[in-house]
Design an enzyme around this catalytic site. Structure first.
Site, PDB file in Angstrom:
ATOM      1  N   ARG A  26     107.265  21.621 -47.930  1.00  0.00           N
ATOM      2  CA  ARG A  26     106.320  21.513 -46.735  1.00  0.00           C
ATOM      3  C   ARG A  26     105.204  21.438 -47.252  1.00  0.00           C
ATOM      4  O   ARG A  26     104.535  22.307 -48.168  1.00  0.00           O
ATOM      5  CB  ARG A  26     106.618  22.778 -45.734  1.00  0.00           C
ATOM      6  N   HIS A  27     104.055  20.677 -46.484  1.00  0.00           N
ATOM      7  CA  HIS A  27     102.592  20.700 -47.277  1.00  0.00           C
ATOM      8  C   HIS A  27     101.940  22.129 -46.848  1.00  0.00           C
ATOM      9  O   HIS A  27     102.595  23.009 -46.273  1.00  0.00           O
ATOM     10  CB  HIS A  27     101.919  19.739 -46.322  1.00  0.00           C
ATOM     11  N   GLY A  28     101.034  22.434 -47.870  1.00  0.00           N
ATOM     12  CA  GLY A  28     100.355  23.605 -47.850  1.00  0.00           C
ATOM     13  C   GLY A  28      99.459  24.010 -46.481  1.00  0.00           C
ATOM     14  O   GLY A  28      99.370  22.796 -45.478  1.00  0.00           O
ATOM     15  N   THR A  30      96.944  24.374 -43.588  1.00  0.00           N
ATOM     16  CA  THR A  30      95.673  24.044 -43.057  1.00  0.00           C
ATOM     17  C   THR A  30      94.898  24.859 -41.942  1.00  0.00           C
ATOM     18  O   THR A  30      95.675  25.922 -41.677  1.00  0.00           O
ATOM     19  CB  THR A  30      95.872  22.649 -42.181  1.00  0.00           C
ATOM     20  N   TRP A  32      94.419  24.488 -38.866  1.00  0.00           N
ATOM     21  CA  TRP A  32      95.107  24.366 -37.726  1.00  0.00           C
ATOM     22  C   TRP A  32      96.434  25.237 -37.746  1.00  0.00           C
ATOM     23  O   TRP A  32      96.894  25.845 -36.703  1.00  0.00           O
ATOM     24  CB  TRP A  32      95.313  22.764 -37.311  1.00  0.00           C
ATOM     25  N   GLN A  39      99.474  20.360 -34.755  1.00  0.00           N
ATOM     26  CA  GLN A  39      99.029  19.410 -35.705  1.00  0.00           C
ATOM     27  C   GLN A  39      99.793  17.919 -35.382  1.00  0.00           C
ATOM     28  O   GLN A  39      98.881  17.016 -35.062  1.00  0.00           O
ATOM     29  CB  GLN A  39      99.356  19.665 -37.003  1.00  0.00           C
ATOM     30  N   GLY A  40     100.737  17.839 -35.570  1.00  0.00           N
ATOM     31  CA  GLY A  40     101.506  16.612 -35.347  1.00  0.00           C
ATOM     32  C   GLY A  40     100.863  15.325 -36.130  1.00  0.00           C
ATOM     33  O   GLY A  40     100.854  15.668 -37.237  1.00  0.00           O
ATOM     34  N   ARG A  84      97.231  15.827 -45.529  1.00  0.00           N
ATOM     35  CA  ARG A  84      97.852  16.974 -45.888  1.00  0.00           C
ATOM     36  C   ARG A  84      99.111  16.767 -47.010  1.00  0.00           C
ATOM     37  O   ARG A  84      99.186  17.910 -47.821  1.00  0.00           O
ATOM     38  CB  ARG A  84      97.882  17.978 -44.872  1.00  0.00           C
ATOM     39  N   GLU A 111     105.212  13.671 -39.333  1.00  0.00           N
ATOM     40  CA  GLU A 111     105.444  14.920 -38.609  1.00  0.00           C
ATOM     41  C   GLU A 111     105.782  14.397 -37.102  1.00  0.00           C
ATOM     42  O   GLU A 111     105.375  13.442 -36.636  1.00  0.00           O
ATOM     43  CB  GLU A 111     104.144  15.865 -38.468  1.00  0.00           C
ATOM     44  N   GLY A 175     106.965  20.544 -41.315  1.00  0.00           N
ATOM     45  CA  GLY A 175     107.952  21.607 -40.893  1.00  0.00           C
ATOM     46  C   GLY A 175     108.819  21.105 -39.977  1.00  0.00           C
ATOM     47  O   GLY A 175     110.194  21.363 -40.047  1.00  0.00           O
TER      48      GLY A 175
END
Length: 214
Positions: A26-28, A30, A32, A39-40, A84, A111, A175
């Site tokens: 998963r991206h790190g 942010t 948000w 975020q979407g 991201r 996402e 996620g």
């Protein structure tokens, strides 16, 4: 006596077969993420914590691959096209000693979109969207936010992508996407999928028919 075949359980996702090895990150984090905002598809950059998580996941992956005798050059690196995830992939590849920008983008790995709710926390929506939030709580799998996607819709999209995977891969995505991936690979019940935990400081390895976090 003639046996009658049983129908698949409609509460369970059908299992999707993929190559023996798939690695998901998963991206790190942010800002948000830190604030609990949806975020979407909004393109929010990594913060300093997220950059550290991405590099740390690269180091974890390097140790894992070395221990398994796997050359990272033999793997297909693919990411969601959002900023991201691209930043995460580039930090991860750098930690592996690979050219940061040499990877593929896959639009289907974006996402889940929360539509008009993106940028808000659930607390900020509570007054004006109480009825919809109650619907979401009752059926997080099937609920569609205004202008957005449900987990059911996301999982259909991700199933199409999984069916196209034909070689061992390192995937950097989101996620919600990992929840759908895990649900399909493990044949999980639909209700559990939106509630799966997806930490941003772990590498998830699908091998021998199961996920392991490293």
């Amino acid at each position: 006596m003639t046996s009658v075949p049983t129908s698949p359980d409609p509460a369970l996702l059908p299992k999707v077969a993929v190559p023996d090895l798939m690695i998901f990150v998963r991206h790190g984090q942010t800002d948000w993420n830190f604030e609990g905002r949806m975020q979407g598809r909004k393109d929010i950059p990594l913060n300093a914590t997220g950059e550290g998580q991405a590099a740390g996941n690269g180091a974890r992956l390097k140790t894992y691959l070395a221990g398994q005798g796997i050359d990272p050059q033999t793997l297909d690196f693919v990411a969601s096209p959002l900023g991201r995830t691209r930043s995460t992939m580039e930090l991860l590849r750098g930690a592996l000693g690979l050219e940061p920008g040499s990877y593929r983008l896959e639009d289907r790995l974006k996402e889940i979109t929360f539509g008009a709710w993106e940028g808000f926390t659930l607390e900020e929506l509570a007054d004006e969207e109480q009825d919809l939030l109650l619907q979401r709580r009752a059926d997080k799998w099937g609920f569609v936010p205004p202008g957005g996607e449900s987990y059911e819709m996301l999982t259909e999209r991700i199933g199409g992508w999984l069916n196209s995977v034909d070689r061992p891969a390192v995937v950097v995505s989101h996620g919600g996407v990992f929840r759908a991936v895990r649900g399909l690979l493990e044949g999980r019940d639909k209700v559990s999928v939106p509630r799966l935990d997806v930490p941003q400081d772990k590498v998830f390895v699908w091998r021998d028919g199961q996920f392991t976090a490293v």
